[in-house]
Design a protein around this motif. Sequence first.
Motif, mmCIF file in Angstrom:
data_model
loop_
_atom_site.group_PDB
_atom_site.id
_atom_site.type_symbol
_atom_site.label_atom_id
_atom_site.label_comp_id
_atom_site.label_asym_id
_atom_site.label_seq_id
_atom_site.Cartn_x
_atom_site.Cartn_y
_atom_site.Cartn_z
ATOM 1 N N ARG D 119 0.848 -1.184 0.000
ATOM 2 C CA ARG D 119 0.000 0.000 0.000
ATOM 3 C C ARG D 119 0.889 1.242 0.000
ATOM 4 N NH1 ARG D 119 -4.878 -0.239 4.218
ATOM 5 N NH2 ARG D 119 -5.071 -2.275 3.235
ATOM 6 N N ARG D 123 -1.606 6.281 1.585
ATOM 7 C CA ARG D 123 -2.914 5.648 1.717
ATOM 8 C C ARG D 123 -2.972 4.787 2.962
ATOM 9 N NH1 ARG D 123 -3.688 4.572 -4.588
ATOM 10 N NH2 ARG D 123 -3.820 6.773 -5.109
ATOM 11 N N SER D 125 -3.099 4.507 7.246
ATOM 12 C CA SER D 125 -3.582 5.287 8.374
ATOM 13 C C SER D 125 -2.389 5.779 9.187
ATOM 14 C CB SER D 125 -4.510 4.441 9.240
ATOM 15 O OG SER D 125 -3.750 3.604 10.070
ATOM 16 N N GLY D 127 -1.477 5.374 12.296
ATOM 17 C CA GLY D 127 -0.768 4.370 13.086
ATOM 18 C C GLY D 127 0.041 3.425 12.214
ATOM 19 N N VAL E 18 -12.711 4.234 0.489
ATOM 20 C CA VAL E 18 -11.726 5.299 0.259
ATOM 21 C C VAL E 18 -10.827 4.836 -0.878
ATOM 22 C CG1 VAL E 18 -9.924 6.731 1.265
ATOM 23 C CG2 VAL E 18 -11.777 5.897 2.696
ATOM 24 N N GLN E 19 -10.788 5.591 -1.937
ATOM 25 C CA GLN E 19 -10.000 5.210 -3.111
ATOM 26 C C GLN E 19 -10.270 3.765 -3.497
ATOM 27 O OE1 GLN E 19 -7.886 7.458 -4.576
ATOM 28 N NE2 GLN E 19 -6.901 8.695 -3.017
ATOM 29 N N VAL E 23 -13.637 0.471 3.552
ATOM 30 C CA VAL E 23 -13.151 0.809 4.894
ATOM 31 C C VAL E 23 -14.242 0.553 5.935
ATOM 32 C CG1 VAL E 23 -12.237 2.622 6.365
ATOM 33 C CG2 VAL E 23 -11.503 2.473 3.987
ATOM 34 N N ASN E 43 -5.211 -0.099 14.556
ATOM 35 C CA ASN E 43 -4.701 0.774 13.504
ATOM 36 C C ASN E 43 -5.306 0.359 12.169
ATOM 37 O OD1 ASN E 43 -1.462 0.830 15.027
ATOM 38 N ND2 ASN E 43 -2.981 2.447 15.018
ATOM 39 N N GLY E 44 -5.758 1.343 11.439
ATOM 40 C CA GLY E 44 -6.304 1.058 10.110
ATOM 41 C C GLY E 44 -7.714 0.516 10.135
ATOM 42 N N SER E 45 -8.385 0.553 11.309
ATOM 43 C CA SER E 45 -9.736 -0.002 11.362
ATOM 44 C C SER E 45 -10.770 1.001 10.847
ATOM 45 C CB SER E 45 -10.066 -0.418 12.791
ATOM 46 O OG SER E 45 -9.956 0.687 13.659
ATOM 47 N N GLY E 46 -10.404 2.253 10.679
ATOM 48 C CA GLY E 46 -11.332 3.203 10.070
ATOM 49 C C GLY E 46 -11.875 4.259 11.016
ATOM 50 N N LYS E 47 -11.207 4.511 12.144
ATOM 51 C CA LYS E 47 -11.698 5.501 13.097
ATOM 52 C C LYS E 47 -11.661 6.908 12.491
ATOM 53 C CE LYS E 47 -8.491 4.362 16.010
ATOM 54 N NZ LYS E 47 -7.878 3.363 15.126
ATOM 55 N N THR E 48 -10.523 7.239 11.899
ATOM 56 C CA THR E 48 -10.403 8.553 11.295
ATOM 57 C C THR E 48 -11.426 8.726 10.180
ATOM 58 O OG1 THR E 48 -8.063 8.611 11.837
ATOM 59 C CG2 THR E 48 -8.795 10.068 10.089
ATOM 60 N N THR E 49 -11.612 7.674 9.395
ATOM 61 C CA THR E 49 -12.596 7.739 8.316
ATOM 62 C C THR E 49 -13.998 7.953 8.884
ATOM 63 O OG1 THR E 49 -11.187 6.195 7.136
ATOM 64 C CG2 THR E 49 -13.387 6.521 6.265
ATOM 65 N N HIS E 76 -5.629 14.213 13.013
ATOM 66 C CA HIS E 76 -4.242 13.852 13.312
ATOM 67 C C HIS E 76 -3.312 15.034 13.077
ATOM 68 C CE1 HIS E 76 -4.679 9.603 14.043
ATOM 69 N NE2 HIS E 76 -5.412 9.447 12.962
ATOM 70 N N HIS E 181 -6.114 5.648 21.466
ATOM 71 C CA HIS E 181 -5.640 4.287 21.712
ATOM 72 C C HIS E 181 -5.397 4.038 23.199
ATOM 73 C CE1 HIS E 181 -5.388 3.213 17.570
ATOM 74 N NE2 HIS E 181 -4.675 4.292 17.292
HETATM 75 N N1 LIG Z 1 -6.219 7.973 0.919
HETATM 76 C C1 LIG Z 1 -6.442 6.659 1.129
HETATM 77 N N2 LIG Z 1 -6.470 5.816 0.086
HETATM 78 C C2 LIG Z 1 -6.688 4.505 0.264
HETATM 79 N N3 LIG Z 1 -6.888 3.945 1.461
HETATM 80 C C3 LIG Z 1 -6.858 4.726 2.555
HETATM 81 C C4 LIG Z 1 -6.638 6.118 2.449
HETATM 82 N N4 LIG Z 1 -6.672 6.646 3.682
HETATM 83 C C5 LIG Z 1 -6.889 5.601 4.527
HETATM 84 N N5 LIG Z 1 -7.007 4.447 3.844
HETATM 85 C C6 LIG Z 1 -7.236 3.121 4.411
HETATM 86 O O1 LIG Z 1 -8.411 3.136 5.154
HETATM 87 C C7 LIG Z 1 -8.275 2.370 6.351
HETATM 88 C C8 LIG Z 1 -8.781 3.188 7.530
HETATM 89 O O2 LIG Z 1 -7.949 4.292 7.733
HETATM 90 P P1 LIG Z 1 -8.149 5.259 8.977
HETATM 91 O O3 LIG Z 1 -7.176 6.359 8.843
HETATM 92 O O4 LIG Z 1 -9.583 5.602 9.084
HETATM 93 O O5 LIG Z 1 -7.745 4.274 10.176
HETATM 94 P P2 LIG Z 1 -7.680 4.599 11.732
HETATM 95 O O6 LIG Z 1 -8.640 3.694 12.391
HETATM 96 O O7 LIG Z 1 -7.842 6.053 11.956
HETATM 97 O O8 LIG Z 1 -6.216 4.120 12.057
HETATM 98 P P3 LIG Z 1 -5.140 4.755 13.065
HETATM 99 O O9 LIG Z 1 -5.440 4.201 14.419
HETATM 100 O O10 LIG Z 1 -3.864 4.220 12.558
HETATM 101 O O11 LIG Z 1 -5.254 6.222 13.006
HETATM 102 C C9 LIG Z 1 -6.803 2.019 6.469
HETATM 103 O O12 LIG Z 1 -6.668 0.643 6.267
HETATM 104 C C10 LIG Z 1 -6.138 2.787 5.378
HETATM 105 O O13 LIG Z 1 -5.131 2.021 4.771
#
Ligand SMILES: Nc1ncnc2c1ncn2[C@@H]1O[C@H](COP(=O)(O)OP(=O)(O)OP(=O)(O)O)[C@@H](O)[C@H]1O
Lengths: 239, 221, 221, 207, 207
Positions: D119, D123, D125, D127, E18-19, E23, E43-49, E76, E181
Amino acid sequence: MTLFGRRLPIVAAVLLAVGLAAGLAAPPDRIQGNLQRLMYVHVPAAWLAYLGFVITFGASVAWWWRRKPGHDRLAAAAAEVGVFFTGLAIVLGSVWGKPVWGVWWTWDPRLVTTALMFFVYLGYLALRRATLDPQVRARRAAVFGVVAFVQVPIVHMSVLWWRSLHQPPTVLRPGDPTIDHSMLAALLMNLLAFTVVFTVFLRARMRLAAAHDEADATPGPLAGDAVSAPRLEGVTRDG
Amino acid sequence: MTAWLQLVQITRKDLLIEARSGEALLVTTPFGAVALLFVPLAVGTDTPLLREIGPGLYWVVVLLFGLLVTLRHSAVDTPAQIALLRLCGVHPVVRLAGRAVASALLLLAFELLLVPVTVALYDPAPHGWPWLLVVLPLVATGLGLLGTLAGALAQGLDGRTTLGPVLVLPLAVPLLLGATQAPRAAALGHAPWPWLLLMLTVDLIAVLALLLGAPHLEEVA
Amino acid sequence: MTAWLQLVQITRKDLLIEARSGEALLVTTPFGAVALLFVPLAVGTDTPLLREIGPGLYWVVVLLFGLLVTLRHSAVDTPAQIALLRLCGVHPVVRLAGRAVASALLLLAFELLLVPVTVALYDPAPHGWPWLLVVLPLVATGLGLLGTLAGALAQGLDGRTTLGPVLVLPLAVPLLLGATQAPRAAALGHAPWPWLLLMLTVDLIAVLALLLGAPHLEEVA
Amino acid sequence: MHPQLSPQAELTGVHVDVQRTAVLRGLDLVVAAGEVLGMVGANGSGKTTLLKVLATLVTPVAGTVRVRGPVVLLGHAPALCPQLTLRENLRFVAGLAGRDAAVADASLATVGLAAAADRRADRCSHGMRRRADLARVFVTEPSLLLLDEVQTGLDVASAGLVDHVLEVVRHRGGASVVVSHDRDQVARLTDRVVELVAGRVGPAVIV
Amino acid sequence: MHPQLSPQAELTGVHVDVQRTAVLRGLDLVVAAGEVLGMVGANGSGKTTLLKVLATLVTPVAGTVRVRGPVVLLGHAPALCPQLTLRENLRFVAGLAGRDAAVADASLATVGLAAAADRRADRCSHGMRRRADLARVFVTEPSLLLLDEVQTGLDVASAGLVDHVLEVVRHRGGASVVVSHDRDQVARLTDRVVELVAGRVGPAVIV
Ligand SMILES: Nc1ncnc2c1ncn2[C@@H]1O[C@H](COP(=O)(O)OP(=O)(O)OP(=O)(O)O)[C@@H](O)[C@H]1O
Ligand code: HEM
Ligand SMILES: Nc1ncnc2c1ncn2[C@@H]1O[C@H](COP(=O)(O)OP(=O)(O)OP(=O)(O)O)[C@@H](O)[C@H]1O
Ligand SMILES: [Mg+2]
Ligand SMILES: [Mg+2]
């Protein structure tokens, strides 16, 4: 100590007056007549511009070698004065060119290279202005001060490399100068006067820069002291 | 030996990023082509006039937009990345040299892409064109080096993309003169050697400046 | 009403950043001036020829470097900043309009600074110059709008296509034609209205494109 | 002197200015070999700047700096190239350090990103980027490791990653400096905690 | 329905790509008015999304989103303009929100940055930028506040800032979502904690 010093400006003024008088007293040119008297200011201005950039080059090399802040200040001051004299030479040359060549500006190699030299050193000053940190500024300026110097021999040689309109070297050339001796005397007189003016400017800039550096050197407040604990009030906090 | 491997790594990374973002070739090249297209629209479509100014305009476009290629966004390292390179033992000269090689390669591609555009739009006289085979790499090398130097000088400053070109553009004038005059001299039956020598001198001075200057330009603060 | 105040705020912020970095005026303008100085070196220093192509080159430089002004680094919002604006209730049209106004003002200053340079270097025939008073703002407005649109396209479509900005360039062609032809027509005693009308049309199309396109270009993900 | 006994890093009388602003003033610090040093301090007190001095990225205006490398600095912002994939990023680092591509892939597996290795960094996250940055430690094998609040952004499952990284460095006889605002965590991770106050290192802190 | 009783935000069956990468998948979530909701997840579970969906910055490919604003999202990365000073940044926000410049200055004093107000944002430390970003809450007075790991980077003295900000929002009847976290901290700050697993909200978490 004042910015300009006490005696040197007076000497400069006197010398300038004598120089101008010598310029007016020298015989007029056979072809150009009185217009030619502009030479007595145009040529020294151009040469002192060179001198400024030579000093910038030397001081930059010295900074690489010794890393004294004074070298950096000297390089900066000389570049500034050099840019001033380059501008002066261009303006006086244009004023001279209008009646002699019929235009303010032509695509003569010397003119173009002089303009580019002007831009290069304006760039040098812009680079200095854009960089705040004194150490970083000195490093970058020293590198560019050396690189930029390439332009000076190009300007000087341009008339030889490309046959052109502008006067070829008449004084700064091997062998006897191809110039009337009383004219040469007047020119040298003006050169001396301009050199003293150059020195006055250079010294003033150096002193100003040194004063600035000293003001910066006096310990300011610690950057961290600007941050304090938050003032959390206004909302009743009753868990 | 390590230095060479590092240089190759850095060049490869730069080209990989370009392959992914297409900034230099996909964006700047059309921009340059449009610039060449604009001039006839602006100065009139008098064919002999265009034929005369065509090669000159080609080189002006190569120089101006070429500097933009060397200063492309993706060729800017963040402070964190510069720190990484430094801590991996990459000498500043190696870092900048790697970038310069990548830029020179991109510039060569850029030049080659614009040649057919110029031929199509201006139909210049084809005399002396074999000399282009020497002139194009000389210009690409010189510009790549000068652009890298400019980028290093303006690193981290507010107006970096635009301050950079202003610093080195005037120094690139001998390249412009050499590039335009060498084929012209050859067309007139003169030897173009002095012009090629001039360009080679610029390239060597740029190499020297990079070698001597790079260690002084490294700064991460 | 609020929208107007927000637009003013955004324009002010952009100009403040420019005042601080000097990216557009302090640096791009000398770049443009050097470009004007370069052309005669490349195409030859035949004075009547230069006088003829002078105004055309001025407009080519204004167009290309003007687009650089509108696409300047500091005019790129981070996703976080776009999100901030959106959450503050700023409509995408207002955001882009604020930017376009700031760009147009900078472009006007850029144009005005390059006029004396062109006059000094090329000594063009002065016929029809009063029309410049109308032409300059029309070009600045059109370019400011088109550049803003190009920037928004490049950002909104990031990763999908890098060709966004290039797509906008052809729209600038009528501006170039109008700018060069209007004073020429006036000099020849014709009415320059059709050309001015052409430019006005481009400006209006650009406004329309911004109004209709902006909501679709906003993308924060 | 026996190499094990000479300090990993030694700063004496260090004054640092950043853009003409005084940040560190007469700072003395010794990081012993094999030690894990914790560092706390208020926002803006100069912790990040101090780490940059230890990494010899910032030159003090006065004072002496002696550091035995190789050094790895993990800062506030991960040093990843956004257009490249995580794998490409780490292989690049491995290439510079003269190591195998396999090491890079293994390091990504260690931080739990094997499946996301292809990845692009932009793209990922927050963390995930932090973890990929931490993976550099396994590729470059530092003898001085500088961590600037790297445990932030790591989820519960990967919180142990910082302990692991510190253990790896300590195991090879290297030292580490851990900057954090979480005093409990710092106390748990480190041998000794100091506080940065008024531009210099204050007395040891007991948490 | 009484406004106090209608939820501040309500997501039903939300699918987000996302792209082109999936997610969130069939996510349901209700944020009640006046509530402080904690959210954890790998990490990467989609919280920010998810926070972006709540801020209506990301449009789901399926499902419905109902949110009552105004919303403030602190992500962030702080949303500061690097070339402007902290004061200019906050006055800009105040201007957009139609509020007084004095409010902006007062907000900086509240977060302890009054003396650093005229420093450019790119010359501030990480934690200072975080604080300046938090100051936005006092300027825009949101009724839905979304915090994405904002307590990271805050020093010991300003750790209470997050409590304070949540208190301010709650005081005016608004709701907040806190992503972190640090499970202990989330439990302390919030009324209820949920976990994001496999693209949807799992059962409430007991810490
Ligand atoms: N611009 C992007 N293009 C493609 N995939 C993305 C993009 N941004 C995030 N993702 C994917 O979406 C998923 C969720 O991302 P997100 O940032 O919401 O995670 P998170 O729960 O906030 O993680 P963290 O605890 O690391 O902040 C991740 O697996 C990430 O790889
Ligand atoms: C804008 C216009 C002009 C510019 C930029 C310019 C620039 C210069 C420069 C840089 C020099 C120093 C050359 C050297 O010694 O290396 C010089 C010298 C000189 N210039 Fe000009 N000049 C201009 C116009 C003129 C004009 C119109 C004349 C006279 C017709 C003139 C006559 C001379 C003379 C006689 C010298 C001394 C040459 C020597 O002895 O080496 N210049 N000029
Ligand atoms: N580029 C810069 N220009 C000017 N001053 C700076 C710059 N970077 C940092 N500073 C100042 O230096 C001081 C120390 O910054 P530093 O980032 O080292 O703090 P820190 O202890 O890491 O803080 P934090 O806990 O917030 O990360 C701060 O007061 C900051 O304002
Ligand atoms: Mg820090
Ligand atoms: Mg996140």
